[in-house]
Motif scaffolding. Structure first.
Motif, PDB file in Angstrom:
ATOM      1  N   UNK A  98     105.753  72.154  57.384  1.00 12.12           N
ATOM      2  CA  UNK A  98     105.403  72.072  58.799  1.00 12.12           C
ATOM      3  C   UNK A  98     106.485  71.309  59.554  1.00 12.12           C
ATOM      4  N   UNK A  99     106.871  71.827  60.708  1.00 13.53           N
ATOM      5  CA  UNK A  99     107.816  71.155  61.593  1.00 13.53           C
ATOM      6  C   UNK A  99     107.178  71.046  62.967  1.00 13.53           C
ATOM      7  N   UNK A 100     107.383  69.904  63.628  1.00 15.96           N
ATOM      8  CA  UNK A 100     106.778  69.704  64.947  1.00 15.96           C
ATOM      9  C   UNK A 100     107.211  70.776  65.940  1.00 15.96           C
ATOM     10  N   UNK A 101     108.420  71.283  65.786  1.00 13.14           N
ATOM     11  CA  UNK A 101     108.921  72.288  66.732  1.00 13.14           C
ATOM     12  C   UNK A 101     108.892  73.702  66.162  1.00 13.14           C
ATOM     13  N   UNK A 102     108.132  73.913  65.065  1.00 12.88           N
ATOM     14  CA  UNK A 102     108.134  75.229  64.422  1.00 12.88           C
ATOM     15  C   UNK A 102     107.287  76.248  65.156  1.00 12.88           C
ATOM     16  N   UNK A 103     106.359  75.784  65.980  1.00  9.79           N
ATOM     17  CA  UNK A 103     105.442  76.637  66.737  1.00  9.79           C
ATOM     18  C   UNK A 103     104.423  77.341  65.854  1.00  9.79           C
ATOM     19  N   UNK A 104     104.341  76.965  64.587  1.00  5.90           N
ATOM     20  CA  UNK A 104     103.335  77.521  63.682  1.00  5.90           C
ATOM     21  C   UNK A 104     102.600  76.373  63.004  1.00  5.90           C
ATOM     22  N   UNK A 105     101.278  76.360  63.130  1.00  5.03           N
ATOM     23  CA  UNK A 105     100.484  75.289  62.535  1.00  5.03           C
ATOM     24  C   UNK A 105      99.352  75.888  61.719  1.00  5.03           C
ATOM     25  N   UNK A 106      99.363  75.622  60.428  1.00  4.62           N
ATOM     26  CA  UNK A 106      98.290  76.039  59.531  1.00  4.62           C
ATOM     27  C   UNK A 106      97.854  74.820  58.732  1.00  4.62           C
ATOM     28  N   UNK A 107      96.626  74.387  58.941  1.00  4.88           N
ATOM     29  CA  UNK A 107      96.097  73.203  58.261  1.00  4.88           C
ATOM     30  C   UNK A 107      94.835  73.583  57.503  1.00  4.88           C
ATOM     31  N   UNK A 108      94.613  72.916  56.383  1.00  6.29           N
ATOM     32  CA  UNK A 108      93.409  73.207  55.602  1.00  6.29           C
ATOM     33  C   UNK A 108      93.051  72.015  54.727  1.00  6.29           C
ATOM     34  N   UNK A 109      91.970  72.183  53.979  1.00  2.00           N
ATOM     35  CA  UNK A 109      91.539  71.168  53.017  1.00  2.00           C
ATOM     36  C   UNK A 109      92.339  71.235  51.725  1.00  2.00           C
ATOM     37  N   UNK A 110      93.414  72.007  51.719  1.00  2.93           N
ATOM     38  CA  UNK A 110      94.304  72.238  50.576  1.00  2.93           C
ATOM     39  C   UNK A 110      93.742  73.266  49.608  1.00  2.93           C
TER      40      UNK A 110
END
Length: 268
Positions: free
Chosen positions: A224-236
């Motif tokens: 993940x990069x702050x400026x990547x414009x793609x955010x995928x988060x999960x419980x792993x």
């Protein structure tokens, strides 16, 4: 940080009860007096405590002096909700040192919930430790996403929304990315994704997920990069399954077609 976030949240609530005037930055991109006043308050408090630190905020942009420390400030994440009287919004603040996010707070003033995280020290909700959920199958997961306030017709997320809805227990769209990330961190959600978020939207929430034992990446599983414009988060536990489904959607593989509303109208 917590005290500043709470003070900004109290300011927001005063305006929320008064239903402040709405202005438009673009076709549907809202800004209110509350946004500007809350950010001004936060910047003033940061200058008072840490005068050498740089600040990047949604409303006033970047004050860059080359400091090793940078703040990411969203004084009102969920402006559209706020402007319509829908009580889902928050104050989000994160601190970065030499490119590493070291602390973050997200305060929901409508529920008096303060999420906080410090690098290497875990994440908390109102002072109590939080962890991500233990759901290990996407089919049993409750996930969330968001849509842009402008140019929705140029955003492909409706296809992801449709496909992930069919493959999960449900998809929620509450309108505050920072809170969605916090909800992943505390186990209320099992995953979250969104296109084209800004650094001030994600800086605090991503740290919250990391410190609560979750995973955050881009849509292909990369860092993940702050400026990547793609955010995928999960419980792993469901992260690989989400990435797999995203890969299929990007490739147009096995996409379920939308039902024809004319078939339903003929049955009414």
């Amino acid at each position: 940080m917590s005290e500043i976030a709470r003070e900004a949240g109290a300011l927001l609530m005063r305006h929320f009860h008064e239903r402040v005037k709405i202005e438009y930055k673009g076709d549907a991109d809202l800004v209110t007096v509350a946004d500007r006043q809350a950010e001004a308050l936060i910047r003033e408090r940061i200058r008072a405590h840490w005068p050498s630190h740089d600040v990047l905020g949604e409303e006033q942009g970047l004050a860059d002096t080359g400091s090793e420390y940078r703040w990411y400030v969203d004084p009102l994440d969920g402006t559209t909700n706020f402007a319509h009287g829908f009580p889902v919004f928050c104050v989000s603040m994160a601190l970065e040192h030499q490119g590493r996010r070291v602390a973050g707070v997200v305060f929901d003033p409508t529920r008096d919930e303060l999420f906080a995280a410090e690098q290497g020290c875990g994440a908390t909700l109102n002072g109590k430790s939080i962890r991500v959920s233990k759901t290990d199958k996407l089919a049993e997961s409750l996930v969330a996403t968001g849509f842009p306030s402008r140019k929705r017709h140029k955003n492909p997320n409706i296809f992801f929304y449709h496909q992930i809805t069919l493959r999960s227990h449900g998809v929620r769209r509450a309108g505050s990315a920072a809170l969605d990330l916090c909800y992943v961190a505390c186990g209320r959600l099992d995953g979250f994704w969104e296109f084209n978020l800004n650094p001030w939207d994600t800086a605090a929430g991503v740290l919250m997920v990391d410190e609560a034992g979750g995973a955050v990446s881009d849509f292909h599983g990369g860092p993940f990069q702050l400026n990547s414009r793609e955010t995928l988060a999960s419980n792993r536990l469901v992260h690989k399954e989400l990435i797999h489904e995203f890969g299929k959607i990007f490739a147009g593989d096995g996409l379920e077609s939308l039902p024809d509303p004319r078939e339903y109208s003929g049955k009414l």
